[in-house]
Design a protein around this motif. Structure first.
Motif, PDB file in Angstrom:
ATOM      1  N   ASP A   1      76.273  16.112 -47.757  1.00  0.00           N
ATOM      2  CA  ASP A   1      74.921  15.717 -48.183  1.00  0.00           C
ATOM      3  C   ASP A   1      74.372  14.607 -47.296  1.00  0.00           C
TER       4      ASP A   1
ATOM      5  N   ASP B   1      73.325  16.204 -44.132  1.00  0.00           N
ATOM      6  CA  ASP B   1      72.087  16.968 -44.306  1.00  0.00           C
ATOM      7  C   ASP B   1      70.863  16.077 -44.149  1.00  0.00           C
TER       8      ASP B   1
ATOM      9  N   ASN C   1      71.448  21.980 -49.416  1.00  0.00           N
ATOM     10  CA  ASN C   1      70.887  20.968 -48.529  1.00  0.00           C
ATOM     11  C   ASN C   1      70.658  19.661 -49.273  1.00  0.00           C
ATOM     12  N   GLY C   2      71.574  18.715 -49.092  1.00  0.00           N
ATOM     13  CA  GLY C   2      71.376  17.363 -49.594  1.00  0.00           C
ATOM     14  C   GLY C   2      71.865  17.080 -50.996  1.00  0.00           C
TER      15      GLY C   2
ATOM     16  N   ARG D   1      74.520  19.009 -52.528  1.00  0.00           N
ATOM     17  CA  ARG D   1      75.695  19.866 -52.731  1.00  0.00           C
ATOM     18  C   ARG D   1      76.623  19.312 -53.803  1.00  0.00           C
TER      19      ARG D   1
END
Length: 197
Positions: A86, A89, A139-140, A142
């Motif tokens: 994350d 990301d 995305n970001g 998780r």
């Protein structure tokens, strides 16, 4: 008629842990909400660093042989790698892995794991908040995404393992102390990482 106090010695371990940490849990929950970690991507970056400190500090517990004997499947549950993903990301620097916590016993470590796995159940609300700032399970966000089996089923399975352990009263107390220590660690890390707390 005056209600009788609950005898915590008679409670299943999971309920004993919940009763013994309710004050610590509520204070941490209120503190997290007060810093508004999902108000912006910048605020969320601070939250990810907090999660990195917490999950990184107890990451080794998930590979502990004795803990895996007590809680089969434990080694499949850590979220530290997902937190690091994350951070990547969001193109944030991944800090060095924090120093591992050293609970005073295996039973105290159970309390740390109760805190960590319980936070995954509560993450349902946090995961929804991340979607408001454009993040997803890929995305970001998780590490906040639900377990493949679903949050509730995963939690029930974990609780069943905890409640199936045959522990002495002293060992149950150590588990509660470990869980309180985990909440204290999280609270202290939050105050270190978030500005003006």
């Amino acid at each position: 008629m005056t209600p009788q106090p609950i005898c915590t010695a008679q409670l299943p371990l999971s309920k004993r842990l919940k009763a013994g940490t309710s004050r610590a849990h509520d204070s941490v929950d209120a503190l997290v909400m007060s810093v508004r970690p999902f108000a912006s991507l910048e605020c969320y970056g601070y939250f990810l660093r907090l999660q990195h400190d917490f999950h990184g500090a107890l990451n080794a517990l998930y590979d502990d042989i004795e803990l895996n004997r007590l809680l089969p499947g434990l080694s499949e549950l850590p979220r530290f790698d997902a937190v690091c993903a994350d951070l990547a990301d969001l193109q944030l620097q991944i800090p060095p892995a924090p120093q591992a916590v050293a609970p005073r016993s295996t039973y105290a470590a159970l309390g740390w794991l109760y805190c960590s796995e319980g936070s995954n159940l509560g993450a349902a609300f946090l995961f929804k908040d991340t979607q408001q700032i454009g993040l997803t399970a890929e995305n970001g966000a998780r590490h906040l995404a639900p377990h493949p089996d679903g949050r509730a089923l995963h939690w029930r399975q974990f609780v069943a393992l905890l409640d199936g352990l045959e522990l002495s009263e002293a060992q149950r107390e150590e588990a509660v102390s470990g869980a309180v220590a985990a909440f204290d660690f999280y609270r202290a890390a939050l105050r270190d990482i978030f500005p003006a707390t």
